[in-house]
Design an enzyme around this catalytic site. Sequence first.
Site, PDB file in Angstrom:
ATOM      1  N   ARG A 119      21.343  16.455 -11.039  1.00  0.00           N
ATOM      2  CA  ARG A 119      21.310  15.774  -9.773  1.00  0.00           C
ATOM      3  C   ARG A 119      22.048  14.342  -9.524  1.00  0.00           C
ATOM      4  O   ARG A 119      22.429  13.825 -10.777  1.00  0.00           O
ATOM      5  CB  ARG A 119      20.181  14.955 -10.500  1.00  0.00           C
ATOM      6  CG  ARG A 119      19.243  13.520  -9.471  1.00  0.00           C
ATOM      7  CD  ARG A 119      19.402  14.856  -8.126  1.00  0.00           C
ATOM      8  NE  ARG A 119      18.743  13.182  -7.165  1.00  0.00           N
ATOM      9  CZ  ARG A 119      17.294  12.945  -6.378  1.00  0.00           C
ATOM     10  NH1 ARG A 119      16.187  13.270  -7.418  1.00  0.00           N
ATOM     11  NH2 ARG A 119      17.459  11.358  -6.339  1.00  0.00           N
ATOM     12  N   ARG A 128      19.239  17.419  -3.250  1.00  0.00           N
ATOM     13  CA  ARG A 128      19.195  18.275  -4.930  1.00  0.00           C
ATOM     14  C   ARG A 128      19.422  18.961  -5.992  1.00  0.00           C
ATOM     15  O   ARG A 128      17.757  19.803  -4.585  1.00  0.00           O
ATOM     16  CB  ARG A 128      18.775  16.394  -5.071  1.00  0.00           C
ATOM     17  CG  ARG A 128      16.859  16.416  -4.611  1.00  0.00           C
ATOM     18  CD  ARG A 128      16.954  16.141  -3.650  1.00  0.00           C
ATOM     19  NE  ARG A 128      17.392  15.073  -2.683  1.00  0.00           N
ATOM     20  CZ  ARG A 128      16.793  14.049  -2.831  1.00  0.00           C
ATOM     21  NH1 ARG A 128      15.537  13.125  -3.261  1.00  0.00           N
ATOM     22  NH2 ARG A 128      17.719  12.721  -1.797  1.00  0.00           N
ATOM     23  N   ASP A 131      14.511  17.211  -8.525  1.00  0.00           N
ATOM     24  CA  ASP A 131      13.414  15.747  -8.219  1.00  0.00           C
ATOM     25  C   ASP A 131      12.413  15.586  -8.577  1.00  0.00           C
ATOM     26  O   ASP A 131      11.566  16.903  -8.830  1.00  0.00           O
ATOM     27  CB  ASP A 131      12.918  15.147  -6.459  1.00  0.00           C
ATOM     28  CG  ASP A 131      14.053  14.595  -6.252  1.00  0.00           C
ATOM     29  OD1 ASP A 131      14.502  13.643  -6.295  1.00  0.00           O
ATOM     30  OD2 ASP A 131      13.352  14.612  -4.113  1.00  0.00           O
ATOM     31  N   ASP A 133       9.697  13.504  -9.561  1.00  0.00           N
ATOM     32  CA  ASP A 133       8.964  12.204  -9.511  1.00  0.00           C
ATOM     33  C   ASP A 133       7.838  11.984 -10.166  1.00  0.00           C
ATOM     34  O   ASP A 133       6.556  12.481 -10.362  1.00  0.00           O
ATOM     35  CB  ASP A 133       8.917  12.125  -8.078  1.00  0.00           C
ATOM     36  CG  ASP A 133      10.462  11.787  -7.290  1.00  0.00           C
ATOM     37  OD1 ASP A 133      11.051  11.240  -7.319  1.00  0.00           O
ATOM     38  OD2 ASP A 133      10.158  12.467  -6.529  1.00  0.00           O
TER      39      ASP A 133
END
Length: 203
Positions: A119, A128, A131, A133
Site C-alpha cells: 500500500r 491502492r 485498504d 479500515d
Amino acid sequence: MSVPFAEGPSDPTVQPVPASVIEQVDAADTTLSNPKSAVVALGANLGNRLETLQGAIDALEDTPGVRVKGISPVYETEPWGVAPDSQPSYFNAVVILKTTLPPSSLLERAHAVEEAFHRVRDERWGPRTLDVDIVAYADVVSDDPHLTLPHPRAHERAFVLAPWHDVDPDAQLPGHGPVAGLLEAVTRDGVAPRADLELRLPE
C-alpha cells in the site's frame, strides 16, 4: 568436552522485550476472557483484487488475538471522490472479527497488512492495492485523531454499509443507529454485489 551454553547478557540470542510489546501484551491480557467484536472494511482496486482481499483476511486470521468470524459478499464499487473512469473499480468487503487486541494494536496490525500488500499513501483518494479500515470496535466512541471510532464516514458509504448489512443484518453503528436504516438513507449508485465472487473463512 562440551562447552556449556552461554546464559545471561553474554548470550547474543537473548534480547530484551521492548516495553511497547509488554504493554500491548498486558493490554490484551486484560480482555483475554472477554473478546471484543470489531468490524473491518477491506478494499482494493489495483492488481488481483480478489486475491488481495483474501490475503488480507488470511493475514488478519493469522494475527494472535484475532479471529475472523464473518465475511461479507464482495461488492464492486466505483472509486470515491475522483473523476469517473480515472481509476479501476474497487472490490470491497466487510469482515467481522473477535479480538483481544486493544484498538491501537488492531490499527497497527491493519497498517502492517496494508504494507505487506505494498500500500502506498501518495495521494488522498488515490488508487491502492489494499485498504484495511477499522469501521467499529465494540461500542467504543472516540475522537482520537489516530483512530476515530466509529469510522467518521462509514455511516454515509454504501460500500461499507451494504456488505456489513449482508454479513450482520442486525448490526448497529455506534452513535448512528442500525446499519439497515443508514443503508436506506444513502444511494447505492456505483455499488454492485458480485455474486460470482466469493471470499472464504480461513481454515
